[in-house]
Design a protein around this motif. Sequence first.
Motif, PDB file in Angstrom:
ATOM      1  N   LEU A 192       0.966  -1.204   0.047  1.00  0.00           N
ATOM      2  CA  LEU A 192      -0.058   0.127   0.035  1.00  0.00           C
ATOM      3  C   LEU A 192       0.917   1.282   0.101  1.00  0.00           C
ATOM      4  O   LEU A 192       0.770   2.294  -0.691  1.00  0.00           O
ATOM      5  N   GLN A 193       1.705   1.393   0.808  1.00  0.00           N
ATOM      6  CA  GLN A 193       3.046   2.382   0.727  1.00  0.00           C
ATOM      7  C   GLN A 193       3.515   2.744  -0.560  1.00  0.00           C
ATOM      8  O   GLN A 193       3.367   3.475  -0.784  1.00  0.00           O
ATOM      9  N   ARG A 246       1.404   4.370  -3.618  1.00  0.00           N
ATOM     10  CA  ARG A 246       0.911   5.616  -3.177  1.00  0.00           C
ATOM     11  C   ARG A 246       0.926   6.556  -4.332  1.00  0.00           C
ATOM     12  O   ARG A 246       0.282   7.533  -4.524  1.00  0.00           O
ATOM     13  N   ARG A 279      -7.597   2.262  -2.703  1.00  0.00           N
ATOM     14  CA  ARG A 279      -6.114   2.287  -2.668  1.00  0.00           C
ATOM     15  C   ARG A 279      -5.765   0.937  -1.682  1.00  0.00           C
ATOM     16  O   ARG A 279      -4.750   0.511  -1.601  1.00  0.00           O
ATOM     17  N   TYR A 300      -9.640   3.258   6.090  1.00  0.00           N
ATOM     18  CA  TYR A 300      -8.142   3.289   6.425  1.00  0.00           C
ATOM     19  C   TYR A 300      -8.107   2.998   8.181  1.00  0.00           C
ATOM     20  O   TYR A 300      -7.181   2.331   8.432  1.00  0.00           O
ATOM     21  N   SER A 322       4.506   3.948   7.972  1.00  0.00           N
ATOM     22  CA  SER A 322       3.913   4.492   6.585  1.00  0.00           C
ATOM     23  C   SER A 322       3.010   5.683   6.894  1.00  0.00           C
ATOM     24  O   SER A 322       2.619   6.252   6.161  1.00  0.00           O
ATOM     25  N   TRP A 336      -3.435   6.890   2.996  1.00  0.00           N
ATOM     26  CA  TRP A 336      -2.852   6.276   1.743  1.00  0.00           C
ATOM     27  C   TRP A 336      -3.020   7.121   0.450  1.00  0.00           C
ATOM     28  O   TRP A 336      -2.335   6.977  -0.392  1.00  0.00           O
ATOM     29  N   SER A 384       1.676  11.008  -0.549  1.00  0.00           N
ATOM     30  CA  SER A 384       3.044  10.179  -0.358  1.00  0.00           C
ATOM     31  C   SER A 384       4.046  11.339  -0.200  1.00  0.00           C
ATOM     32  O   SER A 384       3.937  12.344  -1.056  1.00  0.00           O
TER      33      SER A 384
END
Length: 632
Positions: free
Chosen positions: A269-270, A273, A283, A318, A339, A374, A377
């Motif tokens: 997921l990170q 982004r 996401r 989230y 994250s 998410w 970034s």
Amino acid sequence: MAQEKYQYRPLKDKTAIRLLTLDRGEFNNPLRGELSIVSIESAGNFEALSYVWAGSGLQDGTANEILLRNNNHGESLLILRGSSITAALRYLRLPDRSRRIWADQCCINQEDLAERSQQVQFMDRIYRDASHVLVWLGMDTDNQAESCFELVKKLDCLLGGGRAEDSDELETYIRENHKDLHALTDHAWFRRGWIVQEIGTTTPATMHWGNSQIEWEMLATICNRLKGYHRLRNALGISTSDISFLYRRFIPPDENTHHANRYNFIYELQRSRHLQFTDDRDRVFAFLGHFSTDLMHPLSCGRISITADYTKNVEQTYIDLAIKVLKENPTAAYILIASVQHPLSTLPSSTTKWETLPDWLKDKHRLPSWVPDWKRSNGIILAEPICPHHAHGNSLPHITTLETNNSFPILQLHGIEIDTIEACSQLLREDDFYRKKSSDHKITIVEQLWHDLCLKREFNLDDKYLPNDDDTAFYAFMQTLSNGCVQAAGHNSVPYQEVPDQVWLEKAARYILSTIGKDSGKISTDLQEVAMSAEDESDSDEWSRWATSASDSRIFGRTKNGYYVLGPATMEKGDVVCVLFGVKVPFCLRPLPGGERRYLLVGECYVHGLMKGEAMDGLVGKSVQERVFEVV
């Protein structure tokens, strides 16, 4: 008489999907076809379409619609959303036979939230089981496609033989043709979120751009080979790494390479982004079919039992994910809170006398400071799954989530408070470490940080870092800016502990000498000798690459006791540096005003002198004490 609107038949079986049989026809003929309901377990032979909903389409007034046969053998009209899918279906339709295709706009009732939630679970399976993926990049309105694809084929020849990628011919060719590379790699499709699973399997795929086409395998391979040209790609702004990122993302990688990070769901997921989603809940939902969600791998978060639910908003999606990960696998706490990447000026701050704190606490649409957003970034994370940092020593996570009356859960963390941030730099940017001293840049970023934050003058090997530490200030400074160069070891598949400190010192010294210059009078003789003794290195192994990766969108700081810190973009004077039990890297927390001793989570840090469990040694020796931090 107006055409009747198409009515979807409900999908009553839990394994049911729809497939479109696209009738044969010439380009200008109306689109016609039929939707059939089949089981995902026995769908037979079909192709899957991948495209950008809002991409370029036909500009000749062609209606965005398809006529679909219904049960009474008549035809009903399905209105398509946007001209991109209309262009895709017209270009990909065959003149002599029908084509069996899965296309989301046609095969999922987009107005039925329950069906959308249910069908999302099949997305990975659909693209994995398809006989072929048809990628529609869009219309070739500027007649670039043919020359761009020819460029890829030429690069395939230049890169195909052994070490040909090191030749001057290749670099010259890339510089001469970088506009074509830009035109291709800047295509919106490569940043569309859902494609990460649509193209991320072993199913063969063909890229269609207008009337031109190329195989995905060739393009992905070329982009992967160009990853070593980090400085060149950075100088020309070529984003081939965004393309190589997508390659087989949904297939388990070699565990002996840095790609082993992909066994961790939160890392995925990170890492994704930068992708673009119309709905930010996707996401998370786009990765529910990823292999990492169902593995008990040493690097994983454990099994992730989450289903897509479009009745919940983005923030609740989230928060639910964060709580579920912490409850089901507390050892994954380090990657979850690592994250967290707050954009500038979004956290309440003591520097503004906490003016925004009341509104922030009352905002029902915010996230707790410890839950990753998410949508945003700010670069890589320092505590990636394979990273060798162990600031936590042998400690285990001690984490509790506390429910509150205002529906925002509080995270209770156990650890050690180390020090307080005393001074911070400006925000560091990705090109900072590629700038050499010149008439335009009279002082480089490393000189500025060395003088203003470290309070040093000459770069040398005499100044000590901390009173009871054997490292020099120079070594500590350069290791901090590069996250200890851990990524260099990871990308070369070398165990970090097996690399002598001298290797990292030589890389750093070589960088300083090449950037500032031998005749600058700012580099000691012994440091120059270290630099000149270093072996030649490729562009991909230079210190600047790893410093750029680690420091981009971060801040360099110094604590009251002299620790060097590479911290998050929102780090400021007064934040406290902590080592948390079971968490690989130190963290910055921000004490809130009042007597409740609560904190905001600012973000992860590299702190030289704390990355090998030194704080935990102090706990054993009783020179420091355990603390409980309640993070809101």
